[in-house]
Design a protein around this motif. Structure first.
Motif, short mmCIF file in Angstrom:
data_model
loop_
_atom_site.label_atom_id
_atom_site.label_comp_id
_atom_site.label_asym_id
_atom_site.label_seq_id
_atom_site.Cartn_x
_atom_site.Cartn_y
_atom_site.Cartn_z
N ILE A 103 0.84 -1.20 0.00
CA ILE A 103 0.00 0.00 0.00
C ILE A 103 0.87 1.25 0.00
O ILE A 103 0.60 2.21 -0.74
CB ILE A 103 -0.97 0.00 1.21
N LEU A 104 1.91 1.24 0.81
CA LEU A 104 2.81 2.39 0.86
C LEU A 104 3.48 2.62 -0.49
O LEU A 104 3.61 3.77 -0.94
CB LEU A 104 3.86 2.18 1.96
N ALA A 105 3.86 1.56 -1.16
CA ALA A 105 4.49 1.68 -2.48
C ALA A 105 3.50 2.23 -3.52
O ALA A 105 3.87 3.06 -4.35
CB ALA A 105 5.02 0.32 -2.94
N ALA A 106 2.27 1.80 -3.44
CA ALA A 106 1.26 2.23 -4.43
C ALA A 106 0.73 3.63 -4.16
O ALA A 106 0.61 4.44 -5.09
CB ALA A 106 0.10 1.23 -4.44
N ASP A 107 0.41 3.93 -2.91
CA ASP A 107 -0.26 5.19 -2.58
C ASP A 107 0.64 6.25 -1.96
O ASP A 107 0.23 7.39 -1.78
CB ASP A 107 -1.43 4.91 -1.61
N HIS A 108 1.85 5.88 -1.57
CA HIS A 108 2.82 6.79 -0.93
C HIS A 108 2.35 7.32 0.42
O HIS A 108 2.90 8.29 0.93
CB HIS A 108 3.19 7.96 -1.86
N VAL A 109 1.33 6.71 0.98
CA VAL A 109 0.84 7.08 2.30
C VAL A 109 0.09 5.89 2.87
O VAL A 109 -0.54 5.12 2.14
CB VAL A 109 -0.06 8.34 2.24
N ILE A 110 0.19 5.73 4.18
CA ILE A 110 -0.57 4.67 4.85
C ILE A 110 -0.84 5.12 6.28
O ILE A 110 -0.03 5.83 6.88
CB ILE A 110 0.17 3.32 4.82
N ALA A 111 -1.99 4.74 6.79
CA ALA A 111 -2.33 5.03 8.18
C ALA A 111 -2.26 3.72 8.96
O ALA A 111 -2.86 2.72 8.56
CB ALA A 111 -3.73 5.63 8.27
#
Length: 135
Positions: free
Chosen positions: A66-74
């Protein structure tokens, strides 16, 4: 070097001097502005220590995806559960040399962070922030 009448000031860059002279000595009032908190950039030693001690969460692979795809994660979890360490480990897995820093919208310039010249991973503790500023 700046010379005012018979007073010589040595130093780097340009200087403005305000003060009084007494017996040819300059009495100078100086104001230094110092941030009253530690540096927000995590040291390489601290990052390496956290990553070395990290036991991957069961969903660590998904977090990295998710971090790789969206550049942000909660990430969420109770205090001391390793949420920040999980984030640091995920950032390091994606970008091994990436600078990582803590970030607070109340203390940092949001515009400065958005326009940073070098890539950086930011850890933001949402509970401490204004919801409207988290965008």
């Amino acid at each position: 070097m700046t010379t005012i009448e018979d007073i010589t000031i040595n130093g780097d860059g340009s200087q403005n001097v305000f003060g009084n002279t007494v017996a040819r000595d300059l009495i100078l009032n100086q104001l230094n502005i110092v941030r009253g908190r530690p540096a927000m950039v995590l040291s390489e030693d601290e990052i390496a220590e956290r990553v070395r001690a990290y036991i991957p969460a069961s969903n660590h692979g998904r977090i990295v995806e998710i971090l790789a795809a969206d550049h942000v994660i909660a990430l969420a979890g109770p205090e001391g559960a390793g949420v920040a360490t999980t984030a640091i480990a995920a950032l390091r897995r994606l970008h091994p040399a990436l600078r990582i820093r803590l970030f607070s919208t109340g203390e940092d310039d949001v515009e400065e962070a958005a326009e940073a010249a070098t890539p950086c991973g930011y850890l933001i503790r949402a509970r401490d922030e204004e919801p409207s500023r988290l965008r």
